[in-house]
Every structure is written in C-alpha cells, then in structure tokens.
Design a protein around this motif. Structure first.
Motif, mmCIF file in Angstrom:
data_model
loop_
_atom_site.group_PDB
_atom_site.id
_atom_site.type_symbol
_atom_site.label_atom_id
_atom_site.label_comp_id
_atom_site.label_asym_id
_atom_site.label_seq_id
_atom_site.Cartn_x
_atom_site.Cartn_y
_atom_site.Cartn_z
ATOM 1 N N LYS A 96 0.843 -1.213 0.000
ATOM 2 C CA LYS A 96 0.000 0.000 0.000
ATOM 3 C C LYS A 96 0.874 1.256 0.000
ATOM 4 O O LYS A 96 0.515 2.279 -0.595
ATOM 5 C CB LYS A 96 -0.928 0.013 1.220
ATOM 6 N N LEU A 126 1.812 2.070 -3.457
ATOM 7 C CA LEU A 126 0.718 2.770 -4.156
ATOM 8 C C LEU A 126 0.715 4.253 -3.790
ATOM 9 O O LEU A 126 0.554 5.113 -4.650
ATOM 10 C CB LEU A 126 -0.631 2.150 -3.776
ATOM 11 N N TYR A 142 1.257 7.291 -6.569
ATOM 12 C CA TYR A 142 0.123 8.100 -7.049
ATOM 13 C C TYR A 142 -0.352 9.201 -6.110
ATOM 14 O O TYR A 142 -1.106 10.061 -6.540
ATOM 15 C CB TYR A 142 -1.082 7.190 -7.332
ATOM 16 N N ARG A 200 2.888 -1.643 -13.381
ATOM 17 C CA ARG A 200 1.814 -0.771 -13.885
ATOM 18 C C ARG A 200 2.103 0.694 -13.577
ATOM 19 O O ARG A 200 1.730 1.581 -14.337
ATOM 20 C CB ARG A 200 0.467 -1.215 -13.310
ATOM 21 N N LEU A 209 4.490 1.944 -16.250
ATOM 22 C CA LEU A 209 3.779 2.163 -17.517
ATOM 23 C C LEU A 209 2.966 3.457 -17.452
ATOM 24 O O LEU A 209 2.987 4.272 -18.378
ATOM 25 C CB LEU A 209 2.857 0.967 -17.773
ATOM 26 N N PHE A 210 2.271 3.639 -16.341
ATOM 27 C CA PHE A 210 1.418 4.825 -16.187
ATOM 28 C C PHE A 210 2.262 6.089 -16.221
ATOM 29 O O PHE A 210 1.860 7.100 -16.798
ATOM 30 C CB PHE A 210 0.657 4.730 -14.857
ATOM 31 N N GLN A 232 -1.095 -8.678 -21.052
ATOM 32 C CA GLN A 232 -0.233 -7.506 -20.938
ATOM 33 C C GLN A 232 1.207 -7.869 -21.324
ATOM 34 O O GLN A 232 1.853 -7.135 -22.088
ATOM 35 C CB GLN A 232 -0.289 -6.992 -19.497
ATOM 36 N N ARG A 243 4.872 -5.261 -28.913
ATOM 37 C CA ARG A 243 5.212 -3.879 -29.273
ATOM 38 C C ARG A 243 6.716 -3.640 -29.201
ATOM 39 O O ARG A 243 7.245 -2.785 -29.900
ATOM 40 C CB ARG A 243 4.484 -2.905 -28.337
ATOM 41 N N ARG A 283 -2.883 1.606 -24.011
ATOM 42 C CA ARG A 283 -1.452 1.716 -23.704
ATOM 43 C C ARG A 283 -0.992 0.550 -22.830
ATOM 44 O O ARG A 283 0.161 0.164 -22.854
ATOM 45 C CB ARG A 283 -1.182 3.023 -22.941
ATOM 46 N N GLU A 284 -1.890 -0.006 -22.054
ATOM 47 C CA GLU A 284 -1.507 -1.034 -21.084
ATOM 48 C C GLU A 284 -1.333 -2.427 -21.683
ATOM 49 O O GLU A 284 -0.784 -3.309 -21.056
ATOM 50 C CB GLU A 284 -2.555 -1.124 -19.961
ATOM 51 N N TRP A 324 -14.013 3.155 -17.461
ATOM 52 C CA TRP A 324 -13.253 3.970 -16.505
ATOM 53 C C TRP A 324 -11.920 4.406 -17.109
ATOM 54 O O TRP A 324 -11.398 5.471 -16.772
ATOM 55 C CB TRP A 324 -13.058 3.242 -15.166
ATOM 56 N N LEU A 369 -13.929 3.140 -4.254
ATOM 57 C CA LEU A 369 -13.431 3.224 -2.876
ATOM 58 C C LEU A 369 -14.355 2.496 -1.900
ATOM 59 O O LEU A 369 -13.889 1.875 -0.948
ATOM 60 C CB LEU A 369 -13.278 4.690 -2.456
ATOM 61 N N THR A 415 -5.623 -4.717 -4.143
ATOM 62 C CA THR A 415 -4.486 -3.911 -4.584
ATOM 63 C C THR A 415 -4.655 -3.483 -6.045
ATOM 64 O O THR A 415 -4.406 -2.326 -6.398
ATOM 65 C CB THR A 415 -3.176 -4.703 -4.386
ATOM 66 N N VAL A 416 -5.108 -4.407 -6.880
ATOM 67 C CA VAL A 416 -5.322 -4.042 -8.293
ATOM 68 C C VAL A 416 -6.405 -2.968 -8.404
ATOM 69 O O VAL A 416 -6.273 -2.008 -9.175
ATOM 70 C CB VAL A 416 -5.682 -5.291 -9.130
ATOM 71 N N GLU A 469 -7.006 -0.770 -6.275
ATOM 72 C CA GLU A 469 -6.408 0.493 -5.817
ATOM 73 C C GLU A 469 -5.448 1.091 -6.851
ATOM 74 O O GLU A 469 -5.270 2.301 -6.891
ATOM 75 C CB GLU A 469 -5.709 0.280 -4.468
ATOM 76 N N ILE A 470 -4.834 0.234 -7.663
ATOM 77 C CA ILE A 470 -4.009 0.775 -8.766
ATOM 78 C C ILE A 470 -4.932 1.581 -9.690
ATOM 79 O O ILE A 470 -4.646 2.725 -10.046
ATOM 80 C CB ILE A 470 -3.336 -0.358 -9.586
ATOM 81 N N ASN A 471 -6.044 0.961 -10.067
ATOM 82 C CA ASN A 471 -6.976 1.632 -10.990
ATOM 83 C C ASN A 471 -7.500 2.934 -10.392
ATOM 84 O O ASN A 471 -7.554 3.960 -11.065
ATOM 85 C CB ASN A 471 -8.159 0.709 -11.320
ATOM 86 N N GLN A 494 -4.738 5.622 -10.271
ATOM 87 C CA GLN A 494 -4.450 6.228 -11.573
ATOM 88 C C GLN A 494 -5.553 7.206 -11.978
ATOM 89 O O GLN A 494 -5.285 8.285 -12.502
ATOM 90 C CB GLN A 494 -4.254 5.135 -12.627
ATOM 91 N N TRP A 528 -5.188 10.295 -9.899
ATOM 92 C CA TRP A 528 -4.023 11.066 -10.377
ATOM 93 C C TRP A 528 -4.426 11.955 -11.549
ATOM 94 O O TRP A 528 -4.079 13.140 -11.601
ATOM 95 C CB TRP A 528 -2.914 10.097 -10.794
ATOM 96 N N VAL A 529 -5.160 11.375 -12.482
ATOM 97 C CA VAL A 529 -5.570 12.151 -13.660
ATOM 98 C C VAL A 529 -6.418 13.343 -13.236
ATOM 99 O O VAL A 529 -6.219 14.459 -13.712
ATOM 100 C CB VAL A 529 -6.335 11.250 -14.664
ATOM 101 N N ARG A 555 -3.955 15.825 -11.022
ATOM 102 C CA ARG A 555 -2.739 16.393 -11.625
ATOM 103 C C ARG A 555 -2.983 17.049 -12.969
ATOM 104 O O ARG A 555 -2.067 17.541 -13.588
ATOM 105 C CB ARG A 555 -1.677 15.293 -11.803
#
Lengths: 266, 534
Positions: A134, A137, A141, A178, A181-182, A214, A221, B243-244, B252, B475, B513-514, B516-518, B521, B524-525, B528
């Motif tokens: 955590k 993370l 971000y 990830r 990449l981001f 992925q 690519r 991109r991923e 989303w 969340l 966790t995945v 929370e990555i989403n 991000q 952030w957009v 920021r």
C-alpha cells in the motif's frame, strides 16, 4: 434489599471465548457487522485482545459509518497496536487503512508513516508486508513529496526488496510494473516486473488473463516476437471464453508474418 | 324398497367419503401448508416468456422438494432499482434477486447484501447428476463460465451470482412482408444489401400508400442500434488507446483517456460512427426518440415496419404477438469498403453478447439461505435450464441444454474483435448528456457536426463527474475488503489453519491492490491535470 437483589442478579463475568470471537469473525467475513457485534456482546464486553480487535473491525463495517465513529476505532486500534504480536501488527495496518481510505478526509502522509513504522517494527508480518504494498501505491500516485514520475517509480521500487512473501511480492511487482507504464517509463522495465510477477504465479481468473495479455502485447510492441507468441498462445490455450480471442489470433498472425519477414534468426 | 334405497344412499355416501379421504391424503393441498419454507425470487424480466419459464421450473422444483414453496415476484423495470435498494435497506428483500453490475449507483450492493457464491461455484451442482455436467464445477456449467459477471464484480474475482440466460441483439423480420416487397424471403447478407432493402421499403410504401418504415423505432431500439454501429466503428480507436496492452478498454479508462485529451467526439472515426447512426435511425419513423420499446414492438407487430432491431429477450413477445412469421437474423456488419465507416473498420467484431445474463443473487440476510441456494442450483441445472428455455423462449445460460435450431442465431459470436466501450458516454453523466443531445443528430434538422459540438461543449465537466462517481464507488468496494482480509487472517489464527481460507485472504488482498491501482491512476488524472479532486 434492592442492592442485594442486584448483586444476586448480576450474571457472573463471562469471558468472550476464542470460539465467540471466531463466530464474530465468520460474520465479519460476510459483512454481517450487526450479527458479529451480537456474537461479541453475547458474552460480555471484549476482554481479550482478539475480541477487542474484532470489535474495532466490526465498527469499521457497521452502518452508518461516521468519521466520529472511525476516530473511536482509531483509538481502539492504536491501543492494540502497542503490543508486538500479530494482533498489534493487524491493528497498526488497519490504522493505516483508516487514514488511507476510510476517513472522509484521508491523510495519506499519516498512512505512509504508519506503514513505514510497521515495516520497521514487524518486517516479516503479513500486515507489514501488505502495508509496504500500500505504501508503494501511495508513493506512486498520492504522496505529495514523492517527486516527478521517475522519482515516484524509484521511491516505490526501493520498497520492493522488503516485500518477501511470495503472493505479496507478486502483487508489489504488478503495482510497480503498472506504475512504470502509467508514468511513461521504459517498457523494458515494465516487462521485467510483469514477467517476475508471472514467475511467482498463483493468479487465477481474470487477473491471470490480464497479466498474460499484458506481457504478450507489450512484448509484441517491443518486437520480442517469441515471448509475445508464447504468452498469446498460453492465453488461447487457457481461455475458452474471452471477448479478446479474435484480436489475439490476429496478433499471432501479425507476429508470424513479422517473424517470416525477419527470417529464421528472429 | 325404502330400506333398499336407504342402503344404497348409505353405500354411495360411504364410497364418497372414502374417495374424499383418499383425495385429501394423497392429492389435494392440505388445509395447513405442508411446505414449511417459502422462498421468494424477484426479477424485472416481465416480458412475455420468462415468467412462464420460471413458473415451469418452480413447478418441477416443488415436486422434487415438498418442503419448499417458491414464489416469483415480478417487479417492473422502471422501479426495480429503487425497489431493490428500499427492500434491502429495510430488511424486506426477497431471498433471491435479479441484479446487474450496470444498475447505476448500486456498486456497494453486492458486497453489502449478497452472499458470495465463490465457494459453491467451485463445487458440482447436485441437480446435474446423470447429465454431461455431472462432474463439472457449477461455475463451468455456464456458457461463459460466468466470465462477464466476474469481470464486472465490484470485488475482483468474487462470484456473487448465477445467470439464467444469454442473448444478443438481432434483426427481427416480417417474412411475409419481406417477400411481398422483394419477391424473396432471403435476408440481407451485406450492409449494401440492407441499404438497398431500406430503399425498396420506402419505394413500396410510396407506391402502395401504406404506412411502412424499414425499422421499427423507439429510443431503446435506437440505443441498441447505436451500440452495434459505434462498437464496430470504434474498435480501432479502443485498440489505439490501449497503452496497457489489455487489448481492451473499459469505460473507466476511457474517462481518463478523455480527460487526458487522447480522444474526443471530434475524432473522424467517432464522427463516421455518428453519420452511420444518423443514416440508420432515419429508417425509423419520425419522433422515434420519444417512443418506448413497447411502441416499437407494436409498430412491428401491426406490420408498419419490416424489421425491428432488438434484443433476443423480445423474441418471445414478437413471436407470440405478431400475426405473421418472424425470423431472427444478424444485422450485416460494416466492412472495410463501407462508404461511411469503412476506413475505420478493423475487421469483424463481436456480434451479440458473449456473456450470460439475467443475474440472480442470494440475499445474505435471507432466513432460508440453504433452500434459496438449492433452488438457484436447480434453476441453473441442465434440467432447470431446459425447462426455462422451453417455456420462456429465452436461450438458457447453461451448457448441455438442447437448443432448437431456430434459436441458435440468438447466441453471440466469438469470431470478432471485442475491444471496448461504444463511447456513447463513459459514465452516468456523460451518457445522460449523449442521449439528451441525440435529437441534434437524428432529428430532421440534425447533423453530425451540430451533435458533436453540443456534446463537446460541457463534456469535460460530465466526464469529470463520471470519474468522481467511479472513484467514489470503487473506494466503497475497496474499503469493504479490509474487513474480509482481517476476518480471514483472524480465523486462521483462531482455528486450525485452512489452506482455502489462506488462499482467499491472499486473493482478496491481491484483488484489492489491483482495484487500488486503478483508483490511484484515475485520481491522479483528476488531481494532476487540472480537474477537481475526487
């Protein structure tokens, strides 16, 4: 007389047994917070660290959730976190989670401090290791001082060696890959993280599908034809139903054509 | 003589009494219900067909389970969302309920109110004994392995329900009318054929003076048509935005892509898709966007439209109500040589829904959870699926159910690209804006440019709101998982270690966790790139 009657009628102090607490946790695992609270209160006030932790978690889940209620939970957890056992580690981690995602106004800096302290205090605990994931993370971000994207990735990457439990190490690698990449970092680094995560294994279902795709597509690519082919074919072999099968078959045809064009040395 | 008559009457009375006794004890319903358990099952599929199918399944289930009575509660679609929320909150919800991930503002419901079925899904379904599905885990007995449902689960990897049906959007044709107009009942094979046919219909209507349109029209039917057109036209854009490397794009992600300026409604492929949508909707009667799905259905069954483009969930209604033979067919897809969208077509794309649907969930507060789960198992067994399909006319979700040849066309195809959303909005706010402005595209004075400019004016705000809603609901689901992880860990501490429970603890942590990555991000957009904080 009435005093005497009161003394006679007071039930003997009942200790919440581990069995009672286990019943409460069973309910909590299914988000039946009221039933969990009932199970805990049936045998009196929480009088063990196990029961106290269970009650604190019940209050995180019990509707309506209010900031004032969560502040009380924080006080309970902070008390429990003073020990050095598994319960203390769980309590510290959950305190970090309160600051990261539960309070109406999160405090990511405070959450990051708690995770870092927990990792120093009980580095091998599941909770400390999960806290490090955590923290990655947060560094990628959220935290204000983490710097530009490259610095964020570096700061998150610095935590990776401390995550040693395989499943959490795999997740940390995915978080890092990830994140790279981001934040527009080179794909070679992304692929290295994702391939390392795949080597640890253990993912199932959609998560496994996405990791395979992925790796395959990013490899394609990067013109890493053989690696791309292996992962695309693994995806096809393992998936009977997925909307992307036709696209994957088209990608495999492109790879075959590219390999033919480059000749046998590719 | 009198005594003989009396004896005869007595004998008749005694015989009647004995027959009545036999009847009461063997056949008739007892005065006090012999079924101590009543479970209730609510859904909104009140079209013609599904209630009959479910009734047939209930009848058979009650034969097999004399203890249990099953009641079907049919709730109209327009009020279903409020009905579900009110009853779940008030503790008066039914034991089994239909639910869907796309019901807006309801992401918290599965985690809070429904019992996870993940463990049950890994076991076999006892009602499949003696069928080819006997040894197959319950989850794998569904045509899509519940892939669609799991991929949309608010708690990644968790199975919360079972599905009953599957279907697609199809072009339904009035065969008699087709033959009358063209001299042949052959369906259109290419989009060029379809365009020619539309022109023939208009010509026929002019010549004969009958009121006739190529397509029956309503807001909903136009929506399904738009899905078809935009999905195919924008597959290439989805793959470009990917991109991923997932070979797909989810709404989303499309929100962030929009806010980062990676796409907008002025892109040529989007405008081409809109041009085709305008062309298609002009085959519907004027004012269609004010009409309901029932209006379109009536237009078709009274012979005022040659085709209706609709979901296969309308097939039973169409066949039962229309006084003429109805044939389901695929709407031809645009190809690379299409004059409107050709340059943007990547290739064939998915035609129909690959996933199964009509999702049924188990209320975790049900007083009869075991019985409700048992009924759900029967409902989605080979026998239950066959009964449902035979009596409803809806395709069953269950593998091993015998599908009649005329229903095979209802299945979605797996041989095309499936890469992303249709971009007709990427969340509740932008979607509402899209449909509110649609008249600027499809109205008599409408045009692609007018529509696009109206959409773009304010779309940034709408997508920002969408992203905020998405983050908020994500969340909620993320928070809920903390409790479960703590519970799994504590139980393994307090009881004998259970490998399955440990596995679940790690799966929960990993999936959280995945998520929370989403969420990180997306936040952030927003933060920021000059948008408001979530």
């Amino acid at each position: 007389m009435s005093l005497l009657l009161g003394v006679v009628c007071v039930p003997p102090a009942v200790r919440a047994t581990d069995a009672d607490v286990a019943v409460a946790w069973e309910y909590l695992g299914r988000h039946l917070a009221n039933d969990a609270l009932g199970a805990l209160q049936k045998s009196g006030a929480p009088d063990s660290r196990e029961a106290a932790l269970a009650e604190a978690v019940v209050r995180i889940d019990l509707q309506p959730v209010t900031d004032a209620g969560l502040r009380k939970v924080e006080a309970q957890l902070s008390e429990l976190a003073r020990g050095r056992d598994e319960i203390a580690a769980a309590a510290a981690y959950l305190t970090g989670r309160l600051y990261q995602v539960h309070f109406f106004t999160p405090d990511p800096v405070r959450a990051a401090q708690i995770y870092a302290q927990l990792a120093d205090k009980s580095p091998a605990s599941f909770w400390a290791q999960l806290g490090l994931v955590k923290l990655m993370l947060l560094r990628l971000y959220v935290l204000p001082e983490a710097g530009d994207p490259a610095a964020r990735v570096a700061a998150a990457g610095a935590l990776l060696p401390r995550v040693t439990q395989p499943e959490l190490q795999r997740d940390a690698l995915i978080v890092l890959g990830r994140g790279r990449l981001f934040h527009g970092q080179p794909v070679a680094g992304v692929l290295a993280d994702l391939l390392a995560a795949d080597r640890i294994g253990g993912l199932t279902g959609l998560r496994r599908v996405e990791l395979q795709l992925q790796i395959a597509e990013l490899s394609r690519r990067e013109k890493l034809w053989e690696q791309a082919r292996v992962y695309f074919e693994r995806y096809l072999a393992e998936n009977e139903v997925d909307g992307r099968m036709a696209t994957v078959k088209a990608k495999l045809a492109e790879i075959a054509a590219a390999q033919r064009a480059e000749g046998p040395s590719s | 003589m009198r005594r003989g008559k009396f004896r005869l009457m007595l004998a008749v009375f005694a015989a009647g009494y004995l027959v009545a006794l036999w009847w009461v004890f063997t056949r008739s319903a007892p005065l006090v219900s012999a079924r101590p358990v009543t479970i209730r099952f609510a859904h909104w599929q009140i079209e013609k067909g599904p209630p009959d199918g479910i009734r047939a399944v209930i009848r058979r289930y009650e034969e097999l389970n004399p203890r249990v009575k099953v009641e079907q509660v049919e709730v109209p679609g327009p009020v279903y969302r409020q009905w579900v929320r009110t009853n779940l909150t008030g503790g008066t919800a039914t034991d089994l309920m239909e639910f869907a991930y796309w019901l807006q503002g309801m992401n918290d419901v599965p985690v809070r109110y429904f019992e996870p079925l993940t463990a049950a899904m890994s076991e076999t379904n006892p009602y499949n004994r003696g069928t080819p599905m006997e040894k197959v885990p319950w989850r794998q007995t569904f045509a899509d392995g519940l892939y669609e449902m799991i991929s949309q689960s608010p708690e990644i990897g968790q199975v919360y329900g079972a599905t009953l049906s599957q279907g697609s959007s199809r072009l339904f044709c009035n065969r008699e009318l087709l033959k009358k107009i063209t001299g042949s009942a052959a369906p259109p094979v290419t989009l060029a054929d379809f365009r020619t046919l539309c022109a023939q219909v208009d010509d026929y209507a002019r010549r004969t003076g009958v009121v006739l349109r190529p397509l029956a029209g309503s807001y909903s039917n136009a929506q399904w048509l738009a899905d078809f057109v935009m999905f195919g036209t924008l597959t290439g854009m989805s793959l470009e935005l990917d991109r991923e490397g997932y070979l797909a794009r989810w709404p989303w992600q499309a929100q962030s892509d929009y806010l980062l300026g990676r796409w907008n409604y002025r892109r040529p492929e989007v405008k081409a898709g809109f041009a085709m949508l305008r062309e298609f909707t002009q085959q519907m009667r004027p004012g269609f966007s004010q009409l309901s799905r029932d209006d379109a259905l009536q237009e078709f069954v009274r012979g005022a439209a040659l085709f209706i483009y609709s979901g296969t969930y309308d097939a039973t209604s169409l066949k039962r109500l229309a006084p003429f033979p109805v044939q389901a067919m695929r709407l031809p897809q645009p190809t690379k040589d299409d004059p409107v969208v050709g340059p943007y077509v990547v290739g064939p794309y998915k035609d129909g829904y690959l996933g199964t649907s009509f999702e049924l969930y188990l209320n975790k507060h049900s007083p009869h959870k075991a019985e409700a789960l048992d009924f759900l198992r029967f409902l989605t067994s080979v026998e239950g699926g066959q009964l449902f399909m035979d009596h409803s006319g809806w395709l069953s979700s269950v593998r091993g159910v015998k599908v009649p040849p005329e229903m095979e066309i209802y299945r979605g195809s797996m041989d095309g690209h499936s890469a992303g959303p249709q971009y007709m909005g990427v969340g509740p706010y932008s979607t509402m804006a899209f449909w509110q402005h649609l008249n600027l595209l499809v109205g008599p004075q409408g045009s692609v440019d007018k529509f696009v400019e109206a959409l773009e004016n304010g779309m940034r705000k709408q997508v920002t709101e969408d992203a905020r809603v998405q983050i908020r609901t994500d969340l909620e689901a993320i928070r809920a998982v903390d409790t479960e992880i703590a519970a799994m860990n504590a139980l393994n501490r307090l009881q004998a270690p259970d490998p399955a429970r440990a596995l679940r603890q790690h799966a929960l942590a990993s999936n959280q966790t995945v998520a929370e990555i989403n969420e990180g991000q997306a936040a952030w957009v927003l933060q920021r790139h000059g948008y408001r904080q979530p």
